[in-house]
Design a protein around this motif. Structure first.
Motif, PDB file in Angstrom:
ATOM      1  N   GLU A  37      -3.061 -57.529  67.901  1.00  0.00           N
ATOM      2  CA  GLU A  37      -3.267 -56.096  67.677  1.00  0.00           C
ATOM      3  C   GLU A  37      -2.829 -55.284  68.897  1.00  0.00           C
ATOM      4  O   GLU A  37      -2.116 -54.281  68.775  1.00  0.00           O
ATOM      5  CB  GLU A  37      -4.737 -55.826  67.373  1.00  0.00           C
ATOM      6  N   TYR A  91      -0.704 -54.545  61.546  1.00  0.00           N
ATOM      7  CA  TYR A  91      -0.845 -53.224  60.941  1.00  0.00           C
ATOM      8  C   TYR A  91      -1.654 -53.336  59.660  1.00  0.00           C
ATOM      9  O   TYR A  91      -1.773 -54.402  59.066  1.00  0.00           O
ATOM     10  CB  TYR A  91       0.510 -52.577  60.660  1.00  0.00           C
ATOM     11  N   ARG A 117      -4.768 -56.655  56.555  1.00  0.00           N
ATOM     12  CA  ARG A 117      -4.032 -56.674  57.820  1.00  0.00           C
ATOM     13  C   ARG A 117      -2.813 -57.586  57.699  1.00  0.00           C
ATOM     14  O   ARG A 117      -2.905 -58.681  57.140  1.00  0.00           O
ATOM     15  CB  ARG A 117      -4.931 -57.159  58.966  1.00  0.00           C
ATOM     16  N   ARG A 156       3.346 -58.724  61.894  1.00  0.00           N
ATOM     17  CA  ARG A 156       4.759 -58.341  61.847  1.00  0.00           C
ATOM     18  C   ARG A 156       5.660 -59.527  62.229  1.00  0.00           C
ATOM     19  O   ARG A 156       6.310 -59.526  63.276  1.00  0.00           O
ATOM     20  CB  ARG A 156       5.028 -57.177  62.804  1.00  0.00           C
TER      21      ARG A 156
END
Length: 688
Positions: free
Chosen positions: A119, A125, A195, A198
């Motif tokens: 995070e 994200y 959540r 990426r």
């Protein structure tokens, strides 16, 4: 991480894929754990500082579902299996330096710490996605709580994987026509905040990583279509009560996806080893944060997790990437798959209860084919390998040579080691080292068997029993005792208990488990007692008895589950009996309408987006054809060019995943055993 040959100056960590705390172990499960134990012992034998770690995978929906069926908590259910695994592994001489589990305090804290780092570094994200919901049960349906249709191939699938079709990993909300596995009623999609990691931001890194990854070729090739194609971000949360809570405050009650905390257990277990043994023995932070050589030993069904998601997590949290991934093939039983519901398996406890030494199954699993190849187990094949190789080759040499040495000289005669035998033991050590650096547990074991074969030829060729008691006779027996000692040293990773017994028979000082390969050439003890035979033959009657027990268990379980529809679905992928021959016959003229041709594979590559499909270019004599075949996960595509296969040349063209297929490659069974020719038929030859 280093790419120098082992041993290196770096601390090495060898891990095995975490056993899922949801059922009993059978010999199919043991392949990676035996392989990991052999490989870690072999590294230590070379002088490599090594930690061998694993742990039980406690979380996920199957544990929660089965615990609910038993009326117990998921934690108590999983802990029961965890304790059983801890008891079972040492019985097969699988000795982890640390064996933890994913629900313990160490892994919980470390997992949440790494997620917070993700995070902080901007790799996580929040995104609103559709999640299956059962209005009758009034609960969300993560992973295996929901079933439906795969959006990619149209086959029946469970919520996290298309296990009956293309094998693709599925994200929440992807499955079509969702049905609740709890009530059997249609589910509905509702928006829910989750959540995402990426992974796409690390695609360039992953492409470079996979090119330098060592290990088995399937681990290097299988994930390329993901890494080099349209990589997707990864949902790392689930709607469940059982699991590690997502760290920090969230507007929804979410736990981390099991594949987040499961591989982090590798780090946690290494950390626990350091805390118990001390950093002077092994420094977990140096291994995972500075310069470790990390080797993962897993089943091929979890390659993507270890070569895509896991290295991405390590990179994003500034940890050392894996040096190698060794992915094993599957184990079948008498040519057919294991089936828990049909009790069609050789269970770990059953093997031990039958009185077999762990060395026998360790040797069978380690040396019966390459590590990434599928291996078939049968009691007949097991008996043959034991009788021919362990008894007939290794045991025969050890017993006859040491018994002769004891009777004639009460141990090792006073003579120097011959140049010939010294060189042959050097060669065996080099073969052993090459096996380690080629990630081949098979070669580690075979290096010893070949040395024993040489020993048999050597003693038979010199016939010391015919020689007078002079220098030549003493020389031959001295050489044989040295070969026996070398076998004890080099065979220890495969058969540690037998090596220890042989070491004692040779009256050697020290611990055979602690010596290095150089001890294979150290002078043997001057005296030793009469040796014992290291291995015993398995007779035909014993095999018949074992087969009868297996058949009786299968028949009993089949009768109990015959009307159970859920069991029928479970066993659909794993057939317990061959399909019956079709009653409807065709005429010879109809058969002649099939244009079967010998073809040679020119090129083979995976099809992007399809986990099972490969595009083959084949030469059928008169022309080259493009054929799509469902063999990508079952064969090493790089090894297929040049192989002869049989194709149906006059099959109508089809399009699969947007790729034209002009013909069909013939293969046998679920493992896609490619049909080929006995001799050298030319491409284009008609099969009649």
């Amino acid at each position: 991480m280093s790419h120098e040959d082992f041993p290196t100056e770096n601390p090495a960590v060898v891990t095995c894929g975490l056993p899922y705390a949801n059922g009993d172990l059978h010999i199919g499960h043991l392949r990676t754990y035996v392989g990991g134990d052999i490989y870690s012992r072999a590294l230590k034998r070379l002088g490599q500082e090594t930690a061998f770690v694993s742990g039980s995978d406690m979380h996920g929906t199957p544990v929660a579902v089965n615990a609910e069926k038993e009326g117990v908590t998921p934690e108590s259910f999983a802990l029961r299996h965890h304790e059983k695994y801890k008891e079972t592994f040492p019985k097969f001489e699988i000795e982890f330096d640390n064996y933890g589990h994913t629900h313990d305090e160490t892994n919980t804290e470390l997992t949440q710490e790494l997620v917070r780092t993700l995070e902080d570094e901007g790799y996580v994200y929040k995104k609103q996605i559709p999640v299956a919901y059962d209005p009758d049960a009034d609960q969300w349906l993560p992973d295996r709580y929901v079933e439906g249709t795969c959006p990619y191939c149209g086959e029946h699938a469970r919520g996290d994987e298309c296990d009956e079709g293309c094998g693709r990993h599925l994200e929440p909300g992807e499955i079509e026509d969702p049905v609740s596995a709890i009530t059997g009623n249609p589910a509905e999609y509702r928006d829910r905040n989750h959540r995402f990691f990426r992974v796409t931001e690390l695609q360039e890194y992953l492409q470079e990583f996979i090119d330098r990854l060592e290990g088995t070729s399937n681990a290097q090739n299988q994930p390329r279509e993901w890494i080099e194609g349209e990589l997707q971000d990864w949902c790392i949360t689930r709607d469940m009560d059982w699991g590690i809570d997502y760290p920090g405050e969230t507007e929804d009650d979410l736990v981390l996806y099991v594949w987040v905390d499961a591989p982090i257990e590798y780090i946690s277990s290494t950390k626990q080893y350091t805390e118990r043994a001390g950093a002077d023995t092994f420094d977990w932070e140096k291994a995972w944060k500075e310069s470790g050589d990390i080797v993962h030993i897993i089943g091929r069904d979890i390659i993507q997790h270890h070569t895509v998601f896991w290295p991405a997590m390590l990179r994003a949290t500034d940890h050392v990437e894996p040096r190698a991934v060794m992915a094993s093939g599957f184990i079948t039983l008498n040519g057919k798959g294991f089936s828990k519901s049909r009790n069609r398996a050789v269970w770990a406890d059953e093997y031990l209860d039958e009185g077999f030494d762990p060395a026998l199954i360790r040797y069978y699993l380690a040396t019966n084919g390459g590590f990434q190849q599928d291996v078939d187990f049968s009691w007949e094949k097991f008996r043959n390998r034991v009788n021919n190789e362990l008894v007939g080759t290794v045991g025969n040499f050890l017993y006859r040579s040491l018994l002769f040495a004891h009777r004639e000289y009460e141990g090792t005669p006073d003579a120097d080691l011959s140049a010939e035998v010294k060189e042959r033991i050097h060669d065996a050590i080099e073969e052993f080292e090459a096996g380690v650096n080629d990630y081949s547990v098979r070669e580690v074991g075979n290096s010893v068997v070949r040395l024993a074969q040489f020993g048999n030829e050597y003693i038979q060729g010199h016939e010391p029993w015919k020689l007078d008691d002079g220098a030549e006779k003493r020389q031959v027996i001295r050489d044989c005792v040295q070969i026996a000692k070398a076998i004890a040293v080099l065979f220890e990773p495969v058969a540690p208990g037998k090596a220890e017994k042989l070491w004692d028979d040779l009256n050697e000082d020290g611990d055979v488990h602690a010596v290095g390969v150089e001890a294979a050439l150290d002078a043997p003890a001057a005296t030793f007692d009469e040796p014992s035979e290291p291995f015993e033959k398995i007779d035909d009657e014993r095999v018949e008895e074992l087969n009868e027990k297996l058949q009786a268990r299968v028949e009993e379980a089949s009768a109990e589950t015959e009307s159970d529809e859920s069991d029928a679905e479970e066993s659909a992928d794993v057939t317990d009996e061959h399909e019956p021959v079709l009653e409807d016959r065709i005429g010879f003229e109809e058969f002649q309408e099939l244009d079967l041709r010998v073809a040679e594979i020119i090129d083979a590559e995976g099809i992007e987006g399809a986990d099972k499909l490969a595009k083959l270019t084949v030469d059928i004599g008169v022309e080259e054809r493009q054929i799509v075949a469902g063999i990508k996960q079952l064969h090493d595509l790089d090894e297929l060019p040049g192989k002869k296969v049989i194709v149906v040349a006059n099959l109508e063209k089809a399009e699969l995943f947007g790729v034209e297929s002009n013909g069909m490659v013939l293969a046998a069974g679920d493992q896609a055993d490619l049909l080929t020719t006995y001799e050298d038929a030319e491409p284009g030859t008609r099969v009649q």
